[in-house]
Design a protein around this motif. Structure first.
Motif, short mmCIF file in Angstrom:
data_model
loop_
_atom_site.label_atom_id
_atom_site.label_comp_id
_atom_site.label_asym_id
_atom_site.label_seq_id
_atom_site.Cartn_x
_atom_site.Cartn_y
_atom_site.Cartn_z
N VAL A 192 -7.55 -13.83 -9.27
CA VAL A 192 -6.02 -13.72 -8.78
C VAL A 192 -5.82 -12.75 -9.90
CG1 VAL A 192 -4.27 -15.14 -10.47
CG2 VAL A 192 -6.28 -16.38 -9.35
N ILE A 193 -4.21 -11.96 -9.32
CA ILE A 193 -3.72 -11.08 -9.94
C ILE A 193 -1.92 -11.36 -10.31
CG2 ILE A 193 -4.68 -9.47 -8.88
CD1 ILE A 193 -3.14 -8.54 -7.05
N ASN A 194 -1.18 -10.37 -10.59
CA ASN A 194 -0.01 -10.32 -10.94
C ASN A 194 0.44 -9.88 -10.72
OD1 ASN A 194 -0.19 -9.91 -13.24
ND2 ASN A 194 1.11 -10.25 -14.06
N THR A 195 0.05 -8.49 -10.35
CA THR A 195 0.81 -7.02 -10.41
C THR A 195 0.62 -6.73 -8.78
OG1 THR A 195 -1.47 -5.82 -10.45
CG2 THR A 195 0.08 -6.28 -12.50
N MET A 196 1.63 -6.69 -7.46
CA MET A 196 1.28 -6.57 -6.29
C MET A 196 2.92 -6.46 -6.50
SD MET A 196 1.34 -8.72 -3.26
CE MET A 196 2.14 -7.41 -1.23
N THR A 197 3.65 -5.01 -5.69
CA THR A 197 4.87 -4.01 -5.39
C THR A 197 4.89 -3.31 -4.13
OG1 THR A 197 4.59 -3.59 -8.18
CG2 THR A 197 6.79 -2.82 -6.91
N GLN A 198 5.74 -3.65 -3.76
CA GLN A 198 6.75 -3.23 -2.68
C GLN A 198 6.60 -1.36 -3.13
OE1 GLN A 198 9.01 -4.46 0.22
NE2 GLN A 198 9.11 -3.12 2.07
N VAL A 199 6.23 -0.65 -2.00
CA VAL A 199 6.41 0.59 -2.79
C VAL A 199 6.72 1.51 -0.99
CG1 VAL A 199 5.15 0.71 -4.90
CG2 VAL A 199 3.80 1.30 -2.19
N THR A 200 7.12 1.15 -0.60
CA THR A 200 8.19 2.02 0.97
C THR A 200 7.77 1.17 1.66
OG1 THR A 200 6.10 2.64 2.08
CG2 THR A 200 7.60 4.22 0.62
N ALA A 201 8.94 1.00 2.57
CA ALA A 201 9.07 0.66 3.85
C ALA A 201 8.82 0.46 4.82
CB ALA A 201 11.07 -0.32 3.96
N GLU A 202 8.82 2.46 4.98
CA GLU A 202 8.54 2.28 6.44
C GLU A 202 7.33 3.76 5.97
OE1 GLU A 202 8.67 1.80 9.29
OE2 GLU A 202 9.69 0.58 8.95
N PRO A 203 6.56 4.02 5.84
CA PRO A 203 5.35 2.83 6.67
C PRO A 203 5.50 1.71 5.00
CG PRO A 203 3.99 4.42 6.05
CD PRO A 203 5.37 4.50 5.67
N SER A 204 5.21 0.46 5.76
CA SER A 204 5.79 -0.94 4.69
C SER A 204 4.30 -0.75 4.03
CB SER A 204 5.30 -1.52 5.86
OG SER A 204 5.84 -1.97 6.15
N GLN A 205 3.70 -0.25 2.78
CA GLN A 205 3.20 0.02 1.97
C GLN A 205 3.17 -0.76 0.32
OE1 GLN A 205 1.22 4.98 1.69
NE2 GLN A 205 3.63 4.98 1.35
N VAL A 206 2.27 -1.55 0.08
CA VAL A 206 2.28 -1.73 -1.50
C VAL A 206 1.42 -1.83 -2.51
CG1 VAL A 206 2.82 -3.76 -0.17
CG2 VAL A 206 0.47 -3.72 -0.26
N CYS A 207 1.53 -1.60 -3.51
CA CYS A 207 0.32 -0.78 -4.47
C CYS A 207 0.36 -2.36 -5.35
CB CYS A 207 0.48 0.19 -5.53
SG CYS A 207 1.87 -0.06 -6.54
N ILE A 208 -1.75 -2.69 -5.98
CA ILE A 208 -1.92 -3.62 -6.23
C ILE A 208 -2.80 -3.44 -7.82
CG2 ILE A 208 -2.14 -5.20 -5.36
CD1 ILE A 208 -4.96 -5.24 -4.73
N THR A 209 -3.17 -3.79 -8.67
CA THR A 209 -4.14 -3.15 -9.97
C THR A 209 -4.90 -3.96 -10.34
OG1 THR A 209 -2.41 -3.76 -11.83
CG2 THR A 209 -2.14 -1.19 -11.01
N LEU A 210 -6.54 -3.94 -10.24
CA LEU A 210 -6.97 -4.69 -10.39
C LEU A 210 -8.62 -4.03 -11.76
CD1 LEU A 210 -6.29 -5.53 -6.88
CD2 LEU A 210 -8.53 -6.73 -7.53
N ASN A 211 -8.58 -4.61 -12.85
CA ASN A 211 -9.20 -4.21 -13.57
C ASN A 211 -10.53 -3.67 -13.01
OD1 ASN A 211 -12.39 -4.55 -15.41
ND2 ASN A 211 -9.97 -4.79 -16.97
N LYS A 212 -11.11 -2.25 -13.01
CA LYS A 212 -12.13 -1.81 -12.99
C LYS A 212 -13.68 -2.95 -13.19
CE LYS A 212 -11.01 2.85 -14.33
NZ LYS A 212 -11.34 4.18 -14.75
N GLU A 213 -14.10 -3.68 -13.72
CA GLU A 213 -15.02 -4.38 -13.77
C GLU A 213 -14.90 -5.24 -12.72
OE1 GLU A 213 -17.50 -3.38 -15.12
OE2 GLU A 213 -16.29 -1.73 -16.30
N ASN A 214 -14.47 -5.95 -12.39
CA ASN A 214 -14.07 -7.13 -11.37
C ASN A 214 -14.53 -6.81 -10.50
OD1 ASN A 214 -12.60 -9.11 -9.11
ND2 ASN A 214 -11.50 -8.82 -10.99
N TYR A 215 -15.15 -7.77 -9.44
CA TYR A 215 -16.72 -8.03 -8.55
C TYR A 215 -15.10 -7.39 -7.11
CZ TYR A 215 -19.66 -9.36 -5.28
OH TYR A 215 -20.95 -9.88 -4.61
#
Length: 207
Positions: free
Chosen positions: A28-51
């Motif tokens: 489960v995360i709460n960090t997802m953001t659209q960063v560009t529309a063309e091309p369609s890109q998003v970014c997410i962040t996850l803890n380094k220790e997460n499987y």
């Protein structure tokens, strides 16, 4: 600085899944953001220790399921407070696979995004994956779950591995070491079970 000011930012709640050979998991995360529309890109962040983070690093692909407000807490507990090394998180979950053969949730989900990592940025405790969306589908038009509603309506907690985690210092009682839930009371019953992550009383400490 008032760290709780960050709670005023608008967040959703998502389940990120990934697969690499015989490894697969989700979190489960709460960090997802659209960063560009063309091309369609998003970014997410996850803890380094997460499987799940480790699997994404190897495979370079992941899927994001956007959760509905009605999602049961059991689903959040399964993906948010257990490790995929120890349990099969998909065992009792309805799912399909995306264009990259990564599983995504088909129930209590508003939309799904199949993504391929284009750039990884080290941001300290977490990794940011800037990724291109290879496929997206709308699965429901019902109300999506916001991070605020998760706390206010579902009495949800934030694990220490989350980027938005802020330690609660004003309440008195017993805190769960796994999910952060606080039992307010002077004495914790010996048979107490955490209502969020379902661990027993041995995982609580006095605050």
């Amino acid at each position: 600085m008032d760290s709780k000011a960050f709670f005023k930012l608008s967040y959703g709640l998502y389940i990120v899944t990934s697969k690499n050979d015989n490894q697969e998991s989700g979190c489960v995360i709460n960090t997802m953001t659209q960063v560009t529309a063309e091309p369609s890109q998003v970014c997410i962040t996850l803890n380094k220790e997460n499987y799940t983070t480790q699997i994404i690093e190897k495979s370079g692909v992941f899927n994001v399921s956007v959760l509905l407000e009605k999602v049961p807490m059991e689903t959040i507990r399964t993906f948010g407070f257990q490790c995929g090394k120890d349990v099969n998180k998909f065992e009792n979950i309805a799912y399909e696979t995306d264009v990259n053969d990564v599983k995504y949730l088909t129930e209590n989900t508003a939309a799904m995004f199949a993504c391929r990592v284009k750039k990884t940025v080290d941001v300290g405790t977490h990794l940011m994956f800037i990724s291109e969306v290879e496929d997206a589908q709308t699965l429901s038009d019902e109300t999506v779950l916001t991070y605020a509603a998760y706390h206010d309506k579902k009495n949800g907690t934030t694990p220490k591995s989350a980027p938005s985690y802020v330690e609660e210092t004003t309440k008195q009682g017993w805190r769960c070491d796994v999910c952060g839930f606080i039992y307010e009371g002077e004495t914790l019953p010996e048979d107490y079970i955490c209502p969020i992550c379902k661990v027993d009383a041995s995982h609580f400490h006095k605050i």
